[in-house]
Design an enzyme around this catalytic site. Structure first.
Site, mmCIF file in Angstrom:
data_model
loop_
_atom_site.group_PDB
_atom_site.id
_atom_site.type_symbol
_atom_site.label_atom_id
_atom_site.label_comp_id
_atom_site.label_asym_id
_atom_site.label_seq_id
_atom_site.Cartn_x
_atom_site.Cartn_y
_atom_site.Cartn_z
ATOM 1 N N ASP A 1 -5.621 -6.223 7.187
ATOM 2 C CA ASP A 1 -5.951 -6.465 5.786
ATOM 3 C C ASP A 1 -4.689 -6.313 4.947
ATOM 4 O O ASP A 1 -3.877 -5.408 5.176
ATOM 5 C CB ASP A 1 -7.031 -5.489 5.319
ATOM 6 C CG ASP A 1 -7.592 -5.880 3.961
ATOM 7 O OD1 ASP A 1 -8.280 -6.897 3.895
ATOM 8 O OD2 ASP A 1 -7.313 -5.170 2.988
ATOM 9 N N LEU A 2 -4.496 -7.215 3.980
ATOM 10 C CA LEU A 2 -3.346 -7.150 3.085
ATOM 11 C C LEU A 2 -3.707 -6.249 1.907
ATOM 12 O O LEU A 2 -4.550 -6.592 1.076
ATOM 13 C CB LEU A 2 -3.002 -8.569 2.620
ATOM 14 C CG LEU A 2 -1.639 -8.802 2.000
ATOM 15 C CD1 LEU A 2 -0.526 -8.339 2.921
ATOM 16 C CD2 LEU A 2 -1.456 -10.277 1.676
ATOM 17 N N ASP B 1 -7.833 -12.261 2.250
ATOM 18 C CA ASP B 1 -6.607 -11.556 2.631
ATOM 19 C C ASP B 1 -6.808 -10.781 3.925
ATOM 20 O O ASP B 1 -6.134 -9.782 4.170
ATOM 21 C CB ASP B 1 -6.183 -10.605 1.505
ATOM 22 C CG ASP B 1 -7.257 -9.571 1.169
ATOM 23 O OD1 ASP B 1 -8.382 -9.704 1.674
ATOM 24 O OD2 ASP B 1 -6.953 -8.627 0.415
#
Length: 453
Positions: free
Chosen positions: A330-331, A373
């Site tokens: 995950d960003l 994202d």
């Protein structure tokens, strides 16, 4: 002359004479058409030969890339785990399989593109230079684990460890060996090798494109000539005999049913029909290829080029997840980027993140964008032994994502990892990776957690 015209008008044109004249014209046209077909065949064979050669050269260039990555991967696994099997794999590739040397030998047989050959040679030489660093790291691991060095290949035995390194503790030797294969100097050398490889492949593709453009122009001219002659010949043949209905009409009627069933048209009947059948089959095959392209677009993310959610769903149903590892990435704080800088910058950040993740794993692994994202990596043929390797990959990914020299806002990754095992279904693996990601985020983001560890 005037009297003859009056006579022809009154008596009419003799079909016998007209047929003879038309038959003579048909013979001439047929001869010309045969010649044009021969020319078309010659162009096709020449183009096919060039294309096949280029394919062989590109495959050889790719072999150098794959072999170089394989050597690096096996040596990194050895210095991380100390498992002799990885070192054996390394030397088998380097001195038995020899994919790099074989590929270079194949390319040197074709002297047409010297720039491509020079690039592949530079890549091979760079890969060989890295081997000195890899030998030294391997010797450090042998010393650190207390293995009998005489049981290892001469290349390892002949390595001389500096006095300073001999004074290092066991853990320090291991750490230094790992650092040698993951530091910036090593990575830059690898990047240079990959750059040479990319330049080689680009040279080959450009050469193929030029050859294809020339062949395309020649083929267009040939097709135009053949079409023109075909129309004339059909018109003449229709005036000669009624039997053309058997040679033309019947095959066309049959072709209509086959076209409706989306099947190839059999090559039968008169030449003109055969030509049209070949043309249709070619167009049909091109259409099928277009469908395949649409299928690709349906399973890949347009922004990043990675597998999209549909592609991911297909992969997890068809990849052997019992022998694979699932990583969900995950960003962190990506929403703030969109809110602060706008969606254009957000897209660039996503593309950067996708590129970093994709280049951090093997060609055999699958990298997907499964959400806005959120990314997923399926590492095939992997298990718990790769924990440290995955952790190291993650750390390097985070360092690159935090680098703001490209003008993009620095961010970090959070990751959750779950290993597949016999009897464990994909839902359990996904749930484990998701829970690990949740724990990583709870720990302050910018972390990686492993399920059941």
């Amino acid at each position: 002359m005037f009297k003859k015209l009056v006579y022809l008008r009154e008596r009419g044109i003799s079909l016998r004479h007209l047929n003879i004249a038309m038959f003579a014209i048909a013979i001439i046209i047929s001869a010309i058409l045969f010649y044009e077909m021969h020319e078309t065949s010659t162009i096709y064979k020449r183009t096919h030969k060039v294309t096949q050669t280029q394919i062989v050269l590109e495959e050889s260039a790719e072999d150098v890339r794959v072999a170089s990555d394989y050597l690096t991967e096996q040596m990194r696994r050895f210095v991380i785990t100390g498992d002799r099997e990885y070192l054996d794999n390394y030397f088998t590739e380097a001195f038995v399989t020899k994919r790099r040397e074989k590929a270079l030998g194949t390319m040197e047989k074709h002297q047409e593109n010297r720039d491509a050959i020079n690039n592949i040679r530079n890549a091979t030489e760079g890969s060989n230079e890295l081997m000195d660093t890899e030998y030294y790291a391997a010797r450090l691991i042998v010393e650190a684990y207390g293995y009998d060095v005489t049981e290892y290949p001469e290349e390892i035995q002949n390595v001389t460890i500096t006095e300073g390194d001999l004074k290092l503790s066991t853990d320090e030797m291991k750490a230094y060996a790992i650092q040698l294969l993951f530091n910036d100097a090593y990575s830059k050398k690898k990047d240079q090798i990959m750059s040479n490889m990319d330049s080689c492949i680009d040279e080959l593709k450009n050469e193929l494109k030029e050859e294809q453009n020339v062949a395309s122009e020649q083929m267009s001219h040939q097709v135009f000539v053949e079409h023109t002659l075909t129309v004339v010949l059909i018109a003449i043949m229709l005036g000669i005999v009624i039997m053309t209905s058997r040679l033309i009409i019947a095959p066309i009627i049959n072709a209509i049913f086959l076209i409706r069933d989306e099947r190839d048209i059999p090559i039968e009947g008169a030449y003109e029909v055969r030509f049209l059948a070949k043309t249709y089959n070619l167009m049909f095959n091109n259409h099928q290829q277009s469908r395949e392209k649409l299928t690709y677009e349906a399973t890949h993310d347009k922004l990043t080029g990675l597998y999209n959610r549909r592609g991911y769903d297909f992969l997890i149903k068809n990849v052997d997840m019992e022998t694979s590892t699932l990583i969900i990435i995950d960003l962190d704080n990506f929403k703030n980027v969109n809110d602060t800088y706008g969606h254009d910058i957000g897209d660039k950040v996503l593309a950067k993140a996708a590129d970093i993740i994709f280049n951090s794993f093997r060609n055999a692994d699958y990298v997907c964008r499964i959400g806005g994202d959120e990314f997923a990596v399926i590492m095939v043929h992997s298990d718990y032994e790769l924990t440290e390797l995955i952790r190291k990959k993650y750390e390097i990914m985070n360092e690159k994502m935090k680098d703001d020299e490209d003008g993009l806002p620095p961010l970090s990754f959070s990751a959750g990892v779950a290993f597949g095992e016999v009897g464990r279904d994909i839902n359990t693996v996904f749930k484990g990776a998701d829970e690990a990601l949740y724990r990583a985020k709870e720990g302050g983001r910018g972390n990686i957690c492993f399920h059941d560890m």
